[in-house]
Write an enzyme that holds these catalytic residues in place. Sequence first.
Site, short mmCIF file in Angstrom:
data_model
loop_
_atom_site.label_atom_id
_atom_site.label_comp_id
_atom_site.label_asym_id
_atom_site.label_seq_id
_atom_site.Cartn_x
_atom_site.Cartn_y
_atom_site.Cartn_z
N GLU A 260 3.98 3.09 2.62
CA GLU A 260 5.05 2.77 1.67
C GLU A 260 4.37 2.06 0.52
OE1 GLU A 260 7.06 0.77 -0.62
OE2 GLU A 260 7.34 -0.59 1.08
N CYS A 297 9.64 -4.35 -2.65
CA CYS A 297 9.33 -2.96 -3.01
C CYS A 297 10.56 -2.23 -3.52
CB CYS A 297 8.71 -2.22 -1.83
SG CYS A 297 9.54 -2.52 -0.26
#
Length: 500
Positions: A260, A297
């Site tokens: 990720e 994020c």
Amino acid sequence: MLTGKHLISGEWSGSGATFASTPSSGPSHDFFKGTTSDVDRAVEGAEAAFASFGWSSRESRAAFLRKIADEIDARGDAITEIGMQETGLPEARLIGERGRTTGQLKLFADVIEAGDYLDRRHDEALPDRAPLPRPDLKMIQRPIGPVAVFGASNFPLAFSTAGGDTAAALAAGCPVVVKGHPAHPGTGEIVAQAIDAAIKACDLHGGVFSFVQDGGLEMGAHLVQHPLIKAVGFTGSLRGGRALFDLCAARPEPIPFFGELGSINPMFLLPEAVASRAGEIGAGWAGSLTMGAGQFCTNPGIALVIEGAGAEAFQTAAEAALAEVAEQTMLTDGIAEAYRGGSARVAEGQGVTQLLGSPCDSRAAAPYLFAVSGDDWQADHALHDEVFGPLGIVVQVRDMGQMEEIARGLDGQLTCTLHMDAGDRAAAQALLPLLERKAGRILANGFPTGVEVADAMVHGGPYPASTNFGATSVGTLSIRRFLRPVCYQNLDADLLPETI
């Protein structure tokens, strides 16, 4: 108590070179640097543990996950204290993140006990079928083997030692080797102590979990290239993640790299919503943008809005709300330095106007706000890169047509958000087919800086948001990353895994 050692196959050990932690406050501590030899011992222990753990019952693994959660909670005060010192995160944030971490472990325990995640299928034999008989076929998801996990900088608990990747792999039946993150080595060690206690209480093979402190690039590369490692979980930068991804792909036996890697998480403000509540959306965006010093994020760094009075009202509200936000401590000196560099890069972008922001020293960060036209945004691709921190860019587009063009040209994202009212349904319907090809999660009238650990959650997306768009690193579906389907044809029942 901190030892500075690694946990390798049930033993605490350490020798050779050390590194000193760089806390935001409080004392520094010395930790042994991980070596390739440490990695070898940890991975070999994981392979030995897989012989029993990979064939363990769902009930025993569920009990193990719950015991890890209990042992983490038993060390809660110590984890919070060292976590605050190392990261600068506030007490409430770390307590909440610990609750998310232990709650995730317990949820995964419930899921594997229920068994639905195995996707069991059975085609009974048809011996009399013409022109050819059909054999008896049973299919089930089986664990893949030892998994490497890289701790994340921005979530010292939920995405690190006992975080989502580790919990999912253990739930699947895969031993785990964690490379600790150098930003919070003490936090990682105490959580590793909790897992060690759970292993001993459940009488499991010590190799089911190992924790090796950071030892630099060579150690990390050696871990992902070890022939006994069968998958890698990673949360971090695009640059670092892509380098590890390439190493995984270049192995003699390529393995999946579940990385990720970040996202700018664009918001699309549709006309009716802007006309009725531009100020409300602007203030809400400021709160989301600065949450945790913007070190998420899913931080929504870009807001697209059609130029005009509504766009100006939104921009003014966001600027006013951001101006009230005090400086916040960033997780590491390196992250703070990268934030300053990213802010300077955006400020020098084509046609960019800086509305708010000034440089901060050391690990402090204050919000930045910039504005740019849709034409200049499209012309300067450097503006599309993530800046990890509380920085926002307002992109004023000409019309819905240009908003759709920008949506069509986006890189892969973790999230895309629509702010819409009833009169915006046609515009939303035009955007949705574009956005669902770009993001793993699409929101309406909210902000993406909250990732629920649940069955339906998807935390992933097309590259570069993640390296595997068919997976998620959050939610119960994340367990499936560390499983593979196996079909058993005409095997007697006593030879099959008990989960069939």
